[in-house]
Scaffold this motif. Structure first.
Motif, mmCIF file in Angstrom:
data_model
loop_
_atom_site.group_PDB
_atom_site.id
_atom_site.type_symbol
_atom_site.label_atom_id
_atom_site.label_comp_id
_atom_site.label_asym_id
_atom_site.label_seq_id
_atom_site.Cartn_x
_atom_site.Cartn_y
_atom_site.Cartn_z
ATOM 1 N N PHE A 41 0.820 -1.214 0.000
ATOM 2 C CA PHE A 41 0.000 0.000 0.000
ATOM 3 C C PHE A 41 0.854 1.265 0.000
ATOM 4 C CE2 PHE A 41 -3.227 -2.770 2.418
ATOM 5 C CZ PHE A 41 -3.821 -3.184 1.232
ATOM 6 N N GLU A 165 -6.906 -1.455 3.747
ATOM 7 C CA GLU A 165 -6.419 -0.428 2.823
ATOM 8 C C GLU A 165 -7.084 0.915 3.110
ATOM 9 O OE1 GLU A 165 -5.692 0.268 -1.974
ATOM 10 O OE2 GLU A 165 -7.149 -1.223 -1.315
ATOM 11 N N ASP A 166 -8.375 0.894 3.433
ATOM 12 C CA ASP A 166 -9.067 2.143 3.774
ATOM 13 C C ASP A 166 -8.447 2.791 5.003
ATOM 14 O OD1 ASP A 166 -10.751 1.781 1.641
ATOM 15 O OD2 ASP A 166 -12.548 1.346 2.829
ATOM 16 N N ASP A 169 -5.201 4.380 3.930
ATOM 17 C CA ASP A 169 -5.455 5.623 3.202
ATOM 18 C C ASP A 169 -5.904 6.741 4.149
ATOM 19 O OD1 ASP A 169 -4.735 4.515 0.800
ATOM 20 O OD2 ASP A 169 -6.776 4.106 0.135
ATOM 21 N N ARG A 172 -2.946 8.007 5.863
ATOM 22 C CA ARG A 172 -2.151 8.839 4.953
ATOM 23 C C ARG A 172 -2.728 10.261 4.892
ATOM 24 N NH1 ARG A 172 -2.032 5.595 1.092
ATOM 25 N NH2 ARG A 172 0.121 4.851 1.296
ATOM 26 N N THR A 324 -5.684 13.916 -1.574
ATOM 27 C CA THR A 324 -4.783 12.937 -0.955
ATOM 28 C C THR A 324 -5.308 11.520 -1.140
ATOM 29 O OG1 THR A 324 -4.151 14.604 0.684
ATOM 30 C CG2 THR A 324 -3.574 12.323 1.167
ATOM 31 N N LEU A 325 -6.618 11.366 -1.194
ATOM 32 C CA LEU A 325 -7.222 10.058 -1.444
ATOM 33 C C LEU A 325 -7.160 9.661 -2.921
ATOM 34 C CD1 LEU A 325 -10.376 10.282 0.868
ATOM 35 C CD2 LEU A 325 -8.378 8.802 1.188
ATOM 36 N N VAL A 453 -15.600 7.131 -1.828
ATOM 37 C CA VAL A 453 -14.551 7.086 -0.796
ATOM 38 C C VAL A 453 -15.082 7.492 0.576
ATOM 39 C CG1 VAL A 453 -12.653 7.432 -2.425
ATOM 40 C CG2 VAL A 453 -13.773 9.432 -1.409
ATOM 41 N N LYS A 456 -13.413 5.682 3.521
ATOM 42 C CA LYS A 456 -12.087 6.200 3.879
ATOM 43 C C LYS A 456 -12.211 7.513 4.652
ATOM 44 C CE LYS A 456 -10.220 4.390 -0.504
ATOM 45 N NZ LYS A 456 -9.124 3.472 -0.220
#
Length: 472
Positions: A41, A165-166, A169, A172, A324-325, A453, A456
């Motif tokens: 990732f 993964e969400d 993210d 992040r 950013t996503l 999204v 996220k």
């Protein structure tokens, strides 16, 4: 921006290792699979190994803390004591995601019961006993007020890994927002009360640094632009946009000089986003700048430096989150409703996010900027057809929160008025969407990005400890 660091460690019970041959090695193998998958990732995984005693917990905590991880993934490899978990969470002080991942969807009961040896059978059971510690850890974390969440499934469970993964993210985004420098240029739009923002609150909640920048600095850079630089910028315009033949050479040069000045402003202050607005006496030098910013601001927005007009700090925060996503995040407001087609039209006179356009982006002249001084160039585009997410950062009476909705950008007639303009359909219908969205009290702007999204964004809110309101 530095690579996101995520922490990982597994937990087990040292008492088991001499009792059940091969169990520890097997569980470490599962943890290695998790580490490799997390590394995919685009993160740096800080693996603190297997913690199976309070002594090892202290060492793991020191290691994770010294590496400044943004989030910790805790792999529950088998039953483990909560006393091996609490010290790590207390010392590292970042959100913890408990990975309750069995090796397989279900134990092979027939093969298991044919093992014959109850000792071997117990060891095999313990290799699948991840769920056993989940309530124990949750009980302790609740009492200690530790921020945590779960991902439950099995090692190769697509749903579980989508959720992981969400979380990555979301972490992040938290990392980017905390390290972002948001430029604030000009002043608020007089009377537009909904867009006024408490920049101190934004720094507290998101960690964003607010950099106050001045129009005189932009003018200084603009005055120093060379003809060769203008030629290069005009080439960039023609690469990024379909430049309308209606655009006059003087207007294109004016926009190019301003774009170059904005680039230098962003570089000089290391800005990751920018909110701006200015108006003063008619015909003043700063008006010449602010009426020629849309092309340059659109280029910056498409290069991961989102720019919001009308001094919309809240919305440029939303745009930065969406960018950013990888979803884009185009500056938008309500334009009209089509009750025949049950859609809502949203757009703005710029800046736009050209990276998420449906087809090419058009650069066109506008004889007037509605509600603003002057005239100049603007952007005509639609957001790419397909799933979209709308996001607004809302300052309510008691808190700052995230407002989100998922919908679809759909084909159909739009207003060719030299603005971004798209048609959006929502599962709850246009009327209910507008009513429910507006009832939450956002400003009249929002950021629109491609893809769904909301999950996220909700996790990002959870990591920051702020609520997320989802409309649809």
């Amino acid at each position: 921006m530095s690579t996101l660091k995520v922490g990982l460690y597994g937990i087990g019970l040292d008492t088991y290792w001499p009792q059940f041959e091969g169990l520890e090695k097997r569980l470490l193998g599962y943890q290695e699979e998790i580490r490799k998958s997390l590394s995919g990732f685009n993160v740096e995984v800080i693996d603190a190994g297997m913690v199976d005693s309070p002594v090892k917990a202290q060492a793991a905590a020191d290691y994770l803390k010294s590496n400044d991880v943004e989030i910790v993934f805790l792999f529950i490899s088998t039953y483990a004591l909560s006393s091996t978990v609490l010290p790590v969470a207390q010392r590292v002080k970042v959100p913890v995601i408990l990975l309750n991942l069995q090796p397989v969807p279900a134990i092979d009961y027939v093969a298991f019961n044919k093992l014959g040896d109850r000792g071997k059978m117990t060891g095999e059971w313990l290799a699948h006993c991840q769920a056993c510690s989940v309530p124990e850890i949750a009980s302790v974390f609740n009492r200690a007020k530790i921020q945590y969440d779960f991902v439950t499934g099995y090692l190769h469970d697509p749903e579980a890994w989508k959720e992981i993964e969400d979380w990555v993210d979301a972490a992040r985004v938290a990392h980017v927002m905390r390290n972002n420098r948001l430029g604030v240029l000009g002043h608020a739009y007089n009377g537009m009360l909904d867009v006024y923002s408490d920049i101190t609150k934004h720094s507290i909640v998101f960690g964003t640094h607010m950099e106050i920048v001045e129009m005189c600095e932009v003018k200084k850079y603009r005055d120093a632009v060379t003809d060769d630089e203008v030629k290069g910028k005009l080439q960039e315009f023609n690469t990024a946009f379909d430049v309308s033949p209606e655009c006059s050479a003087p207007e294109l040069e004016r926009a190019a000089r301003t774009s170059l000045a904005l680039d230098k402003l962003v570089a000089n202050h290391n800005l990751g986003s920018l909110a701006y607005y200015y108006e003063g006496e008619n015909g003043n030098e700063y008006e010449n700048i602010v009426t020629s910013v849309i092309a340059g601001n659109t280029l910056l927005t498409g290069k991961n430096v989102p720019v919001a007009g009308e001094f919309e700090i809240k919305n440029v925060q939303a745009m930065k989150i969406m960018d950013t996503l990888g979803a884009g995040g185009s500056f938008s407001e309500y334009y009209a409703m089509d009750f025949n087609d049950d859609i809502v039209m949203l757009g703005h006179d710029g800046p736009a996010h050209f990276a998420i356009a449906e087809g090419r982006v058009n650069l066109v002249p506008l004889p007037v900027y509605h509600g603003k001084p002057g005239h100049g160039l603007s952007i005509q585009m639609s957001v790419k057809h397909g799933p979209v997410t709308l996001l607004s950062v809302v300052e309510g009476p008691d808190d700052l929160f995230l407002l989100v909705a998922e919908g679809e950008s759909v084909d159909g007639p739009i207003l060719q008025i030299g603005n971004t303009n798209s048609r959006y359909k929502f599962s709850i219908g246009a009327k209910e969407f507008v009513n429910k969205w507006s009832k939450q009290g956002p400003s009249h702007h929002c950021a629109i990005g491609v893809g769904h999204v909301a999950s996220k964004i909700t996790k990002f809110g959870d990591l920051l400890g702020i609520r997320t309101v989802r409309i649809c």
